[in-house]
Design an enzyme around this catalytic site. Structure first.
Site, PDB file in Angstrom:
ATOM      1  N   HIS A 163       0.861  -1.151   0.012  1.00  0.00           N
ATOM      2  CA  HIS A 163      -0.211  -0.033   0.026  1.00  0.00           C
ATOM      3  C   HIS A 163       0.795   1.252  -0.066  1.00  0.00           C
ATOM      4  O   HIS A 163       1.723   1.356  -0.868  1.00  0.00           O
ATOM      5  CB  HIS A 163      -0.847   0.019   1.378  1.00  0.00           C
ATOM      6  CG  HIS A 163      -2.150   0.821   1.230  1.00  0.00           C
ATOM      7  ND1 HIS A 163      -2.566   1.486   0.213  1.00  0.00           N
ATOM      8  CD2 HIS A 163      -2.826   1.184   2.396  1.00  0.00           C
ATOM      9  CE1 HIS A 163      -3.655   2.418   0.535  1.00  0.00           C
ATOM     10  NE2 HIS A 163      -3.885   2.095   1.596  1.00  0.00           N
ATOM     11  N   HIS A 181      -2.138  -2.133  -9.755  1.00  0.00           N
ATOM     12  CA  HIS A 181      -3.234  -1.753  -8.722  1.00  0.00           C
ATOM     13  C   HIS A 181      -4.444  -2.686  -8.794  1.00  0.00           C
ATOM     14  O   HIS A 181      -4.722  -3.103  -9.742  1.00  0.00           O
ATOM     15  CB  HIS A 181      -3.573  -0.308  -9.461  1.00  0.00           C
ATOM     16  CG  HIS A 181      -4.467   0.558  -8.323  1.00  0.00           C
ATOM     17  ND1 HIS A 181      -5.664   0.441  -8.047  1.00  0.00           N
ATOM     18  CD2 HIS A 181      -3.652   1.418  -7.459  1.00  0.00           C
ATOM     19  CE1 HIS A 181      -5.979   1.161  -6.975  1.00  0.00           C
ATOM     20  NE2 HIS A 181      -4.643   1.975  -6.617  1.00  0.00           N
ATOM     21  N   ASP A 198       2.532   5.918  -6.387  1.00  0.00           N
ATOM     22  CA  ASP A 198       3.770   5.809  -5.744  1.00  0.00           C
ATOM     23  C   ASP A 198       4.926   5.746  -6.512  1.00  0.00           C
ATOM     24  O   ASP A 198       5.954   5.898  -6.108  1.00  0.00           O
ATOM     25  CB  ASP A 198       3.703   4.569  -4.750  1.00  0.00           C
ATOM     26  CG  ASP A 198       2.723   4.739  -3.689  1.00  0.00           C
ATOM     27  OD1 ASP A 198       2.434   5.803  -3.232  1.00  0.00           O
ATOM     28  OD2 ASP A 198       1.847   3.650  -3.366  1.00  0.00           O
ATOM     29  N   ARG A 223     -18.569  -6.984   9.804  1.00  0.00           N
ATOM     30  CA  ARG A 223     -18.374  -8.405  10.436  1.00  0.00           C
ATOM     31  C   ARG A 223     -18.356  -9.434   9.317  1.00  0.00           C
ATOM     32  O   ARG A 223     -19.804 -10.046   9.348  1.00  0.00           O
ATOM     33  CB  ARG A 223     -19.263  -8.448  11.546  1.00  0.00           C
ATOM     34  CG  ARG A 223     -18.798  -9.408  12.799  1.00  0.00           C
ATOM     35  CD  ARG A 223     -18.466 -10.741  12.272  1.00  0.00           C
ATOM     36  NE  ARG A 223     -18.307 -11.911  13.329  1.00  0.00           N
ATOM     37  CZ  ARG A 223     -17.763 -12.989  12.860  1.00  0.00           C
ATOM     38  NH1 ARG A 223     -17.872 -13.586  11.710  1.00  0.00           N
ATOM     39  NH2 ARG A 223     -17.340 -14.009  13.919  1.00  0.00           N
TER      40      ARG A 223
END
Ligand code: SDX
Length: 374
Positions: A221, A260, A311, A355
């Site tokens: 990430h 990506h 990045d 959840r």
């Protein structure tokens, strides 16, 4: 593995958001409907931060009030600054900033208040204070005096000032501002999803951002911008780049700053960041990183059809601006706080406990043997 397990939640839509979208018709990331490249050319980072947090671009008065609030909150307590001074010099700055946000929770008078207004006030406080913590460690670990923030400087100018004691040229500040605009938000990426998951138990914004920072640190990430620089440093010279990248591909290495989960034909933020990287390289009279950049990128696209993500250009840009490599991901943090905060507030406004289920693949039912029988 069973077909009904979606490892990595691949392709699963888990909720709705109004914060951002990669719009298919224009093939671009949009914040609240505005294309990022348009925002980069027409707005400064403060305007975009306001947009991400509030849903609309500010008018002059709204911007003035927002900027005033951000600047008034540019202060860190003596206690947190003293803790930062004592942190091990070899600590990773992402661990320092994660701890600093956690410490801010201990002092914030509204930590427990999850009302929309308190959350917005806390979001702005975290947004204003986090760059101070990062810049303080940038200097403290080199044994340098910490520089206090200035309220008459823009967000980006102030960050440069706190790190280096001076402000670079307008072009350089604009390139940094653009990188912050591009880093501000990207829907349900892993750190934002982490923040939303933490929020879904009705926990607080400081906790959610602390968790998001931990998630952003990973090299798959946000940590990738640091890894890009390590890769370029390993390559050393443009003449070695072609051989290096081909060998890495032969070895089936993961090439940092490429690929990506969402974009398969290229990250829409890259052309803008690439343009500003090249401007910074030209100001700094750098040819080396620009050449390595192009060679690695071309091989990745030609041989693997894998495109760079944001990045890839930010790594060498921050390096040429003078930042230490392990501060690249903390810079990502100071911008992404806006996106995380918007998502945390959105999650609170229509919360459902996150959840999911898991498919059990462990031992079948068995009886417990007493200790002396095992
Ligand atoms: C960010 O999600 C977001 O929005 C994140 C982000 C944001 O703004 O929040 O955009 C910021 O995190 C950017 C990503 C930074 N990470 C990196 O640069 C690390 C390198 N990239 C990868 O490891 C990878 O591309 C991911 C993790 C980003 C995406 O991974 P996926 O979607 O799980 O895809 P995958 O790893 O399963 O790859 C699919 C195929 C594989 O080949 P096959 O097994 O199918 O033959 O593509 C190959 C991979 O081996 N591949 C790569 C590669 N990326 C994908 N091969 C070499 N180098 C790469 N970088």
């Amino acid at each position: 593995m069973s077909d009904d397990v979606k490892k990595g939640l691949l392709g699963i839509v888990v909720d709705e958001t109004t914060v951002s979208q990669v719009m298919p018709d224009i093939n671009s990331l949009t914040y609240r409907g505005y294309a990022v490249q348009d925002l980069c050319e027409k707005c400064n980072f403060e305007e975009v931060a306001y947009l991400v947090l509030n849903g609309e671009l500010p008018n002059k008065k709204q911007l003035k009030n927002f900027v005033k609030e951000e600047r008034l909150n540019r202060k860190l307590s003596k206690e947190i600054l003293s803790d930062i001074r004592k942190m091990p010099r070899k600590a990773h700055p992402m661990d320092v900033v994660r701890t600093a946000v956690s410490l801010m929770a201990l002092e914030d008078k509204e930590t427990k208040d999850n009302s929309p207004k308190a959350n917005m006030r806390k979001a702005i406080r975290i947004f204003s204070k986090t760059p101070i913590a990062i810049a303080a460690f940038f200097r403290a670990r080199k044994g340098k005096k910490i520089i206090s923030p200035k309220r008459n400087l823009s967000f980006s100018e102030n960050f440069f000032y706190m790190c280096f004691g001076k402000i670079p040229t307008k072009e350089m500040v604009k390139a940094f501002d653009v990188s912050l605009i591009l880093y501000a938000e990207h829907s349900f990426n892993v750190s934002t999803f982490t923040a939303r998951t933490i929020t879904s138990s009705l926990s607080d914004i400081h906790g959610a951002i602390t968790g998001a920072i931990a998630s952003l640190k990973g090299p798959l990430h946000g940590g990738a911008n640091e890894e890009v620089m390590h890769m370029m440093n390993k390559i050393k010279k443009p003449e070695k780049a072609f051989k290096w990248i081909n060998k890495a591909l032969q070895n089936k290495d993961v090439i940092m700053g490429f690929g990506h989960r969402v974009y398969k034909k290229g990250d829409s933020r890259v052309p803008t960041m690439e343009k500003y990287f090249k401007k910074v390289a030209s100001i700094k009279k750098d040819k080396k990183f620009m050449k390595i950049y192009d060679i690695v990128k071309n091989v990745m696209i030609e041989k693997k059809n894998i495109h760079p993500n944001v990045d890839y250009p930010t790594g060498p840009t921050y390096h040429l601006m003078g930042f230490d490599t392990d501060f690249f991901t903390p810079i990502f943090v100071i911008s992404r706080i806006t996106g995380w905060s918007a998502h945390i507030m959105e999650q609170h406004s229509a919360n459902k406990l996150i959840r999911p289920l898991s498919k059990y693949s462990g031992a079948s039912h068995r009886k417990v043997m007493l200790l002396n029988q095992r």
